[in-house]
Design an enzyme around this catalytic site. Structure first.
Site, PDB file in Angstrom:
ATOM      1  N   ARG A  39       0.750  -1.219  -0.124  1.00 36.72           N
ATOM      2  CA  ARG A  39      -0.140   0.015   0.062  1.00 36.72           C
ATOM      3  C   ARG A  39       0.750   1.190  -0.167  1.00 36.72           C
ATOM      4  NH1 ARG A  39      -4.084  -0.221   4.682  1.00 36.72           N
ATOM      5  NH2 ARG A  39      -2.769  -1.602   5.456  1.00 36.72           N
ATOM      6  N   TYR A  49      28.661  36.895  -2.972  1.00 40.71           N
ATOM      7  CA  TYR A  49      29.152  35.484  -2.607  1.00 40.71           C
ATOM      8  C   TYR A  49      30.313  35.541  -2.175  1.00 40.71           C
ATOM      9  CZ  TYR A  49      30.946  30.975  -3.501  1.00 40.71           C
ATOM     10  OH  TYR A  49      31.725  29.869  -3.388  1.00 40.71           O
ATOM     11  N   ALA A  87      27.245  45.194  -2.427  1.00 41.02           N
ATOM     12  CA  ALA A  87      26.229  44.279  -3.198  1.00 41.02           C
ATOM     13  C   ALA A  87      26.935  43.832  -4.478  1.00 41.02           C
ATOM     14  CB  ALA A  87      24.945  44.995  -3.319  1.00 41.02           C
ATOM     15  N   TYR A 118      37.180  29.282  -7.733  1.00 43.31           N
ATOM     16  CA  TYR A 118      37.613  28.018  -8.528  1.00 43.31           C
ATOM     17  C   TYR A 118      37.937  28.692  -9.763  1.00 43.31           C
ATOM     18  CZ  TYR A 118      36.203  23.616 -10.534  1.00 43.31           C
ATOM     19  OH  TYR A 118      36.317  22.150 -11.123  1.00 43.31           O
TER      20      TYR A 118
END
Length: 458
Positions: free
Chosen positions: A15, A366, A380, A387
């Site tokens: 079920r 970020y 901002a 990376y």
């Protein structure tokens, strides 16, 4: 006295309408079976056995070293399941039989059931229900149980009985081994029913006793998504009640989810729709806004987590310092370590970065693989480009640095203390302390230029 615990986990769970074995469906972010294993471990048994069948490889992988798994193939009933573990049980003491799809039995209830057996009696875990339709009724003579009568076989008088059998029992191990090996499948389903040992015990003069569960929730099983959802809410309401009794302020306990452990200091407030996962610790006077998700994190005294913030510390953990303001709509990822009175604003993401006391990144930014000094103001739209396509590199920002809006900091790079980075700069080399650094193209206006226009339709 020796205690063996057997957990029934061979069922398919038709079920549930799922390819996943029923006992691996999750309640409060842990499998149903893991809940039962945790409760079994609290009793410190001599051995724990898990009977597997449907999806045996998946279930056994989930169990790991927590118990010995024994397969039931094919699945020919509950009595047949116990027959499979007979060679692995001890020769004396008590065997406690639990269900892998009944996750909320408390250790106290399980212990009381084993004690009711005491190595001498057959003890059945029972519960009193307002509506016992479909359950096997407990037929007593005084304190002694005479039989379990299935609903379809019960007389009108027996159907008035509200005490029912939960599917869990404790039995003298030596007698249990003898009884289950004497079971037959002379019934319409041609299955071996564990409940048939009740008649065997009565015939032998072995006392059969009922051990009542304290409430219905502890003995509810899961056979459908609806039942799983119902049990989830029951579990969460119990956790909410426990936390509120310890002083946590919940705006609405019906809209609260705990999928791990949550500790808290005094005067903490949690708004609606919040989810806590893993290990979360709140200091004193912490306020958590609506619809936040917080996993594996420490939140310092007086910190405010504004609505719709996502903090995921994963294995590394995340730390929010005292007096910090986070969000709304902020994201802290693993390795985020924030000092005191740090501000992380809306749509700011922090990953594997340390921000010292008083640092601020108030919007649309970020910070990844970065070390940020005290009182830094991070503009901002600015990012650390950490990376290079193959390796991660670190950005170091000295104390009191001001990073203008829309800057790109190409790691590895160090910004000297007290320096200012002009808005729109792309920084690829270390900058000196205390100076203004600007790295952007010269602004040019072209008067002879015209904006492209759409070609006419043919």
């Amino acid at each position: 006295m020796t205690l063996d615990i057997v957990i029934m986990a061979a069922g398919k769970g038709t079920r549930m309408r799922s390819a996943r074995p029923k006992v691996l469906h999750r309640l409060a972010d842990r499998s149903l079976l893991q809940h039962v294993l945790d409760r079994a471990a609290a009793l410190a048994p001599e051995r724990t056995l898990v009977i597997t069948g449907h999806g045996a490889e998946q279930v056994e992988a989930a169990v790991g070293d927590a118990a010995l798994c024994v397969r039931q193939e094919p699945q020919l009933g509950t009595g047949h399941a116990i027959q499979q573990v007979v060679p692995h049980l001890g020769d004396a003491g008590t065997t406690l039989i639990l269900n892998g799809d009944v996750p909320l039995i408390s250790p106290a209830t399980a212990r009381a059931l084993a004690q009711a057996c005491g190595g001498e009696r057959l003890a059945l875990l029972t519960v009193v229900l307002d509506d016992a339709t479909g359950y096997g009724r407990i037929v007593r003579q005084g304190e002694q149980v005479q039989a379990i009568v299935e609903h379809k076989d019960a007389s009108d008088a027996q159907r008035q009985i509200r005490e029912v059998y939960t599917g869990m029992m404790a039995a003298p191990t030596a007698a249990l081994k003898r009884w289950v090996m004497a079971l037959t499948n002379a019934n319409a389903q041609q299955e071996y029913y564990l409940t048939d040992i009740v008649a065997m015990a009565v015939a032998e003069g072995v006392p059969v006793v009922a051990a009542p569960a304290p409430n219905e929730t502890e003995v509810l099983g899961v056979n459908s998504p609806a039942q799983l959802a119902d049990l989830e809410r029951r579990f969460q309401r119990a956790e909410a009640t426990r936390l509120m009794e310890a002083g946590l302020r919940l705006a609405d306990p019906a809209r609260f989810d705990l999928r791990g452990t949550l500790t808290h200091g005094m005067d903490c407030e949690v708004d609606v729709g919040c989810i806590f996962e893993g290990t979360v610790a709140l200091g004193n006077d912490v306020r958590i806004g609506a619809h936040c998700v917080i996993r594996n994190a420490q939140i310092g005294n007086g910190a405010v987590i504004h609505p719709f913030t996502h903090i995921d510390g994963d294995r590394d953990g995340a730390v929010v310092g005292a007096g910090s303001l986070i969000g709304p709509f902020a994201r802290l990822r693993p390795g985020a370590q924030l000092g005191r009175e740090v501000h992380i604003g809306n749509f700011v993401e922090v990953k594997n970065a340390t921000l010292a006391d008083g640092a601020k990144a108030n919007h649309l930014a970020y910070l990844g693989d970065a070390t940020v000094g005290e009182r830094v103001n991070y503009g901002a739209g600015s990012i650390t480009a950490n990376y290079d396509g193959a390796n991660k590199h670190r950005t170091v920002i000295g104390a009191d640095v001001h990073v203008g809006s829309n800057c790109v900091l190409i790691a590895p790079v160090t910004l000297g203390a007290g320096g200012t980075i002009g808005g729109g700069s792309t920084i690829s080399k270390d900058t000196p302390p205390g100076q203004l650094t600007v790295a952007r193209a010269k602004q040019v206006s072209l008067g002879a230029w015209s904006r492209p226009v759409k070609a006419p339709k043919k």
